[in-house]
Design a protein around this motif. Sequence first.
Motif, PDB file in Angstrom:
ATOM      1  N   PHE A 210       0.814  -1.217   0.000  1.00  0.00           N
ATOM      2  CA  PHE A 210       0.000   0.000   0.000  1.00  0.00           C
ATOM      3  C   PHE A 210       0.849   1.268   0.000  1.00  0.00           C
ATOM      4  O   PHE A 210       2.047   1.229   0.252  1.00  0.00           O
ATOM      5  CB  PHE A 210      -0.947  -0.043   1.205  1.00  0.00           C
ATOM      6  CG  PHE A 210      -1.760  -1.302   1.232  1.00  0.00           C
ATOM      7  CD1 PHE A 210      -2.819  -1.465   0.356  1.00  0.00           C
ATOM      8  CD2 PHE A 210      -1.418  -2.361   2.080  1.00  0.00           C
ATOM      9  CE1 PHE A 210      -3.556  -2.650   0.337  1.00  0.00           C
ATOM     10  CE2 PHE A 210      -2.155  -3.537   2.075  1.00  0.00           C
ATOM     11  CZ  PHE A 210      -3.224  -3.681   1.197  1.00  0.00           C
ATOM     12  N   ASN A 211       0.172   2.389  -0.266  1.00  0.00           N
ATOM     13  CA  ASN A 211       0.855   3.676  -0.333  1.00  0.00           C
ATOM     14  C   ASN A 211       0.940   4.297   1.059  1.00  0.00           C
ATOM     15  O   ASN A 211       0.089   5.085   1.438  1.00  0.00           O
ATOM     16  CB  ASN A 211       0.103   4.591  -1.308  1.00  0.00           C
ATOM     17  CG  ASN A 211       0.830   5.903  -1.532  1.00  0.00           C
ATOM     18  OD1 ASN A 211       1.926   6.119  -1.024  1.00  0.00           O
ATOM     19  ND2 ASN A 211       0.219   6.792  -2.297  1.00  0.00           N
ATOM     20  N   TRP A 212       1.953   3.896   1.795  1.00  0.00           N
ATOM     21  CA  TRP A 212       2.166   4.445   3.129  1.00  0.00           C
ATOM     22  C   TRP A 212       3.187   5.583   3.039  1.00  0.00           C
ATOM     23  O   TRP A 212       4.116   5.533   2.226  1.00  0.00           O
ATOM     24  CB  TRP A 212       2.692   3.357   4.093  1.00  0.00           C
ATOM     25  CG  TRP A 212       1.678   2.291   4.424  1.00  0.00           C
ATOM     26  CD1 TRP A 212       0.405   2.171   3.937  1.00  0.00           C
ATOM     27  CD2 TRP A 212       1.869   1.186   5.318  1.00  0.00           C
ATOM     28  NE1 TRP A 212      -0.200   1.068   4.469  1.00  0.00           N
ATOM     29  CE2 TRP A 212       0.662   0.428   5.321  1.00  0.00           C
ATOM     30  CE3 TRP A 212       2.931   0.752   6.118  1.00  0.00           C
ATOM     31  CZ2 TRP A 212       0.495  -0.721   6.094  1.00  0.00           C
ATOM     32  CZ3 TRP A 212       2.762  -0.402   6.892  1.00  0.00           C
ATOM     33  CH2 TRP A 212       1.555  -1.124   6.886  1.00  0.00           C
ATOM     34  N   SER A 213       3.026   6.561   3.896  1.00  0.00           N
ATOM     35  CA  SER A 213       3.948   7.702   3.883  1.00  0.00           C
ATOM     36  C   SER A 213       5.338   7.246   4.342  1.00  0.00           C
ATOM     37  O   SER A 213       5.490   6.204   4.977  1.00  0.00           O
ATOM     38  CB  SER A 213       3.442   8.794   4.834  1.00  0.00           C
ATOM     39  OG  SER A 213       3.534   8.323   6.171  1.00  0.00           O
ATOM     40  N   ALA A 214       6.346   8.057   4.026  1.00  0.00           N
ATOM     41  CA  ALA A 214       7.715   7.736   4.429  1.00  0.00           C
ATOM     42  C   ALA A 214       7.807   7.585   5.946  1.00  0.00           C
ATOM     43  O   ALA A 214       8.448   6.657   6.456  1.00  0.00           O
ATOM     44  CB  ALA A 214       8.666   8.832   3.949  1.00  0.00           C
TER      45      ALA A 214
ATOM     46  N   CYS B 171       3.327   0.417  -7.546  1.00  0.00           N
ATOM     47  CA  CYS B 171       3.268   1.591  -8.421  1.00  0.00           C
ATOM     48  C   CYS B 171       4.571   2.378  -8.421  1.00  0.00           C
ATOM     49  O   CYS B 171       5.009   2.875  -7.380  1.00  0.00           O
ATOM     50  CB  CYS B 171       2.120   2.501  -7.993  1.00  0.00           C
ATOM     51  SG  CYS B 171       1.967   3.959  -9.042  1.00  0.00           S
ATOM     52  N   GLY B 172       5.165   2.524  -9.611  1.00  0.00           N
ATOM     53  CA  GLY B 172       6.420   3.258  -9.753  1.00  0.00           C
ATOM     54  C   GLY B 172       6.300   4.718  -9.371  1.00  0.00           C
ATOM     55  O   GLY B 172       7.290   5.360  -9.005  1.00  0.00           O
ATOM     56  N   LYS B 173       5.079   5.246  -9.430  1.00  0.00           N
ATOM     57  CA  LYS B 173       4.906   6.663  -9.092  1.00  0.00           C
ATOM     58  C   LYS B 173       5.079   6.919  -7.599  1.00  0.00           C
ATOM     59  O   LYS B 173       5.288   8.041  -7.166  1.00  0.00           O
ATOM     60  CB  LYS B 173       3.515   7.133  -9.544  1.00  0.00           C
ATOM     61  CG  LYS B 173       3.379   7.160 -11.051  1.00  0.00           C
ATOM     62  CD  LYS B 173       2.062   7.766 -11.480  1.00  0.00           C
ATOM     63  CE  LYS B 173       2.025   9.239 -11.111  1.00  0.00           C
ATOM     64  NZ  LYS B 173       0.704   9.829 -11.390  1.00  0.00           N
TER      65      LYS B 173
ATOM     66  N   ASP C 158      -6.146   5.091   1.577  1.00  0.00           N
ATOM     67  CA  ASP C 158      -6.624   3.747   1.939  1.00  0.00           C
ATOM     68  C   ASP C 158      -5.437   2.835   2.238  1.00  0.00           C
ATOM     69  O   ASP C 158      -5.038   2.029   1.406  1.00  0.00           O
ATOM     70  CB  ASP C 158      -7.465   3.179   0.801  1.00  0.00           C
ATOM     71  CG  ASP C 158      -8.654   4.074   0.483  1.00  0.00           C
ATOM     72  OD1 ASP C 158      -9.497   4.256   1.387  1.00  0.00           O
ATOM     73  OD2 ASP C 158      -8.709   4.625  -0.629  1.00  0.00           O
ATOM     74  N   PRO C 159      -4.877   2.942   3.432  1.00  0.00           N
ATOM     75  CA  PRO C 159      -3.634   2.225   3.745  1.00  0.00           C
ATOM     76  C   PRO C 159      -3.783   0.711   3.831  1.00  0.00           C
ATOM     77  O   PRO C 159      -2.793  -0.001   3.939  1.00  0.00           O
ATOM     78  CB  PRO C 159      -3.221   2.813   5.097  1.00  0.00           C
ATOM     79  CG  PRO C 159      -4.473   3.353   5.687  1.00  0.00           C
ATOM     80  CD  PRO C 159      -5.313   3.809   4.541  1.00  0.00           C
TER      81      PRO C 159
ATOM     82  N   PRO D 243       1.911  -7.156   4.986  1.00  0.00           N
ATOM     83  CA  PRO D 243       1.647  -6.051   5.918  1.00  0.00           C
ATOM     84  C   PRO D 243       0.295  -5.358   5.736  1.00  0.00           C
ATOM     85  O   PRO D 243      -0.136  -5.098   4.620  1.00  0.00           O
ATOM     86  CB  PRO D 243       2.776  -5.051   5.611  1.00  0.00           C
ATOM     87  CG  PRO D 243       3.855  -5.868   5.010  1.00  0.00           C
ATOM     88  CD  PRO D 243       3.152  -6.942   4.235  1.00  0.00           C
ATOM     89  N   HIS D 244      -0.343  -5.111   6.859  1.00  0.00           N
ATOM     90  CA  HIS D 244      -1.537  -4.260   6.926  1.00  0.00           C
ATOM     91  C   HIS D 244      -1.328  -3.290   8.080  1.00  0.00           C
ATOM     92  O   HIS D 244      -0.319  -3.360   8.790  1.00  0.00           O
ATOM     93  CB  HIS D 244      -2.791  -5.121   7.139  1.00  0.00           C
ATOM     94  CG  HIS D 244      -3.272  -5.763   5.870  1.00  0.00           C
ATOM     95  ND1 HIS D 244      -4.003  -5.102   4.923  1.00  0.00           N
ATOM     96  CD2 HIS D 244      -3.091  -7.018   5.375  1.00  0.00           C
ATOM     97  CE1 HIS D 244      -4.267  -5.907   3.899  1.00  0.00           C
ATOM     98  NE2 HIS D 244      -3.711  -7.083   4.154  1.00  0.00           N
ATOM     99  N   THR D 245      -2.321  -2.405   8.302  1.00  0.00           N
ATOM    100  CA  THR D 245      -2.122  -1.383   9.338  1.00  0.00           C
ATOM    101  C   THR D 245      -2.300  -1.941  10.750  1.00  0.00           C
ATOM    102  O   THR D 245      -1.982  -1.274  11.717  1.00  0.00           O
ATOM    103  CB  THR D 245      -3.100  -0.207   9.149  1.00  0.00           C
ATOM    104  OG1 THR D 245      -4.427  -0.731   9.103  1.00  0.00           O
ATOM    105  CG2 THR D 245      -2.817   0.542   7.856  1.00  0.00           C
ATOM    106  N   LEU D 246      -2.847  -3.148  10.853  1.00  0.00           N
ATOM    107  CA  LEU D 246      -3.016  -3.689  12.203  1.00  0.00           C
ATOM    108  C   LEU D 246      -1.651  -4.087  12.781  1.00  0.00           C
ATOM    109  O   LEU D 246      -0.628  -3.954  12.116  1.00  0.00           O
ATOM    110  CB  LEU D 246      -3.997  -4.870  12.184  1.00  0.00           C
ATOM    111  CG  LEU D 246      -3.735  -6.012  11.191  1.00  0.00           C
ATOM    112  CD1 LEU D 246      -2.708  -6.971  11.729  1.00  0.00           C
ATOM    113  CD2 LEU D 246      -5.034  -6.724  10.891  1.00  0.00           C
TER     114      LEU D 246
END
Lengths: 299, 179, 333
Positions: free
Chosen positions: A13-17, A43-45, A195-196, A244-247
């Motif tokens: 997922f797209n998690w922040s740094a 995603c490369g972006k 949506d993490p 990995p998930h947010t839990l």
Amino acid sequence: MARIGLTLGPCLFNWSAERLLAFYRGIAENSVYDRVHVGEVVCGKRMPFSDPVWPEVIETLQSAGKEVVISTLAMPSTVRERKALAELVSGDVMAEINDITALASLEGRPFTVGPLINVYNEASAAFFAGRGAKSICLPVELPLSSVAVIAKACEGLEAEVFAFGRLPLALSSRCYHARLHGLHKDSCQFICDRDPDGLAVDTVDGQKFLAINGIQTLSDGVQLFLPTAGEASAHGIKRLRISPHTLDMVTVGATYRRLLDGEMSPTEAKESLLALGLPGAPVNGYLSGGVGASQLELA
Amino acid sequence: MVDQPNGELPKVLQILARPAGLLPLGIVLTQAVRRMARRRPTLFERLDEHRHASFLVEPSDLDFAFVLVPDGEQASVRSYSKRALPSADVHVKGPILMLLGLLDGTFDGDALFFNRVLSVSGKTDALVALRNTIEDAELKPSDLLGVTGRGAAFLDSAVLRALASARRVVGAPNMGAMP
Amino acid sequence: MSLELVCPAGTPSALRAAVDAGAHSVYCGFRDETNARNFPGLNFSPAELKEGVRYAHQRGAKVLVAVNTFAKAGAMEPWKKAVANVEAAGADAIIVADIAVLDHAARHHPDLRLHLSVQAAAATPEAIAFYADTFGVRRVVLPRVLSVEEIKKLNSAVASTGVETEVFVFGGLCPMAEGRCALSSYATGKSPNLVGVCSPPDFVEYCDEGADGTATRLGGFTIDRFAPGAPAGYPTLCKGSFVAGGKTSHLFEDPVSLNAASLLPRLREAGVTALKIEGRQRGKGYIAEVVRTFRKAVDALEAGRPQVEAEAMLAGLVEGGRQTSGAYQKTWR
């Protein structure tokens, strides 16, 4: 009987740094995973944002005694993405390939094969082993009976099975987060970061079904494969992959370790995992060759 | 004619299409299918296990329906009044011209579902198998009626022409509608 | 060299229809799990293939045979047999996706021309070079995820390998990377990669629910819902309506079909060798019409006649149907 390894798969997922740094610091300090994957797969972006954190994350994990693997892009396409991919797989840290593109730059280095590469039979597993693959996390839809055949035929290869997390089901060059929000992929505003754990996709009758994560489609259900060490070994499984998930992933790892070490029954492990608040209902149907979305009692 | 939806038969044609008696039609069609199975036995291989399935075909603009079991030389076709429809593995319902379009190759397996004119319930895989079998068979009206030689050629072109113009008359598409 | 028109054949009669309508090549598969269009009643027996090849060759057309699913662990025999049957039938090429099948064909049938199936989703110069160098693949069917500009760059990047590229121009459209999609097996347990059917008909239900209209379901999951009385479309999973973030939409793809007819000149300029028409499940009437029209368009292009002409001819094909040029235009993403 060799100890079954526990792999923490790459974060899809797209998690922040900041989130990534804190997450892997916790994994390094407190978790029981013996192998940890880092890197961007979907995603490369997202790479310009996460790339700066990896050197520090890798060092932290290695200092804590973890084996680190860099997972690579599943659908590299731009020149920049392909260049980054070539650099990653030719570095010092072992790489996981998620697209055939990566094979070109490996040049004999050991590597691992991710579940997004189509290894459905022993002949293709042997092909990758012959080119230096150390372990293969098999495609999520492969039943345990096929896992056993592949593991038996390729003794030197570690067979890894996707055991926990929303199942990665499909990839597209189209970004569904962007499409849903009426944005173009090229100016997506990185909206998938909202949506993490992925965004739930329900049927029009309200059934829980899928989840989107940028260009990736996942299951809504959360794979829970809870074998005893004996059951895993009977199928030739050497590693379980935890996604990995947010839990609380430290507790997830500890639960699996206790299950595999015989300190917890599968039922106790399941109860303990459900108490952590999974993002979707538990599923495991693929493992017996059935409907991926179903939940069956595994013998 | 402008009010005629979905290629349904106008009332006049419906009356003309009404069979003289329900039973004889079934017998005639049963014989036709069995005759074809004798002449071209490989035709039915395509159906695989679906040759034992029962297909209830219900023309929405006629007052009878029939049930086909396409089991080669043991095939059967029975006709039923709309008042007492039997149950079957597959139920397909639509205007008779559209149903006939499946037979003569005017519509294909995709159009079957996508043109949104036929409704289908039950074992969809059996219907797809039957449709694909018919597709490869290159069925002509003369095959069904057991006519051979020059008479067959005449009959085929006449019937197909008549069907095509009937479709034009009722505004049904003459080629498989695209999804 | 003229653009090669590669046309689908689900049955021997469709093969004849495609050849008669002007197909340069026809592709087809065996009636089993070894090919990715394993629908009931469709496809060829080895004897039918042999006869089909004879028919095509007599009329100057080629036959390409898809053995493009992934071999089942511990049960590779059907795939090995299929490869041998392709060669025995005298077909012009085999279309393969699985590394195991490619490896087997390259080792044991070195004279068989190898094409890489779209199911292998090879979309980069590195991936294509890998398949060319390792197995001697001569042509790659490109995934339906690339824009025309990307295809052009790709073709110049792989020019040194001599690999040809084939692209889809018409028919069904997968929004997902082909061969990398497990949505259908998640709902039904049947993997398209293994058994060759996506959204399989034996898991399809059309449920008339009175005032709520008709629900179309796949493996019990509602894929779409249609107004009462309105006939319902086939529940292809990725073309369904779903609810995400409080919005109901055709999230993955609208129920449209691909038509890249207007892009033929640009595709030729991009260095593409062959144009592929999707639709092995389509009827012979449809196939004949599409092939005839595309053949005229290709011939017009080759003769340097104005493109308007070709486009006008193709316009008739899609009347009333919804179409898209898909990923060939970058905005699709």
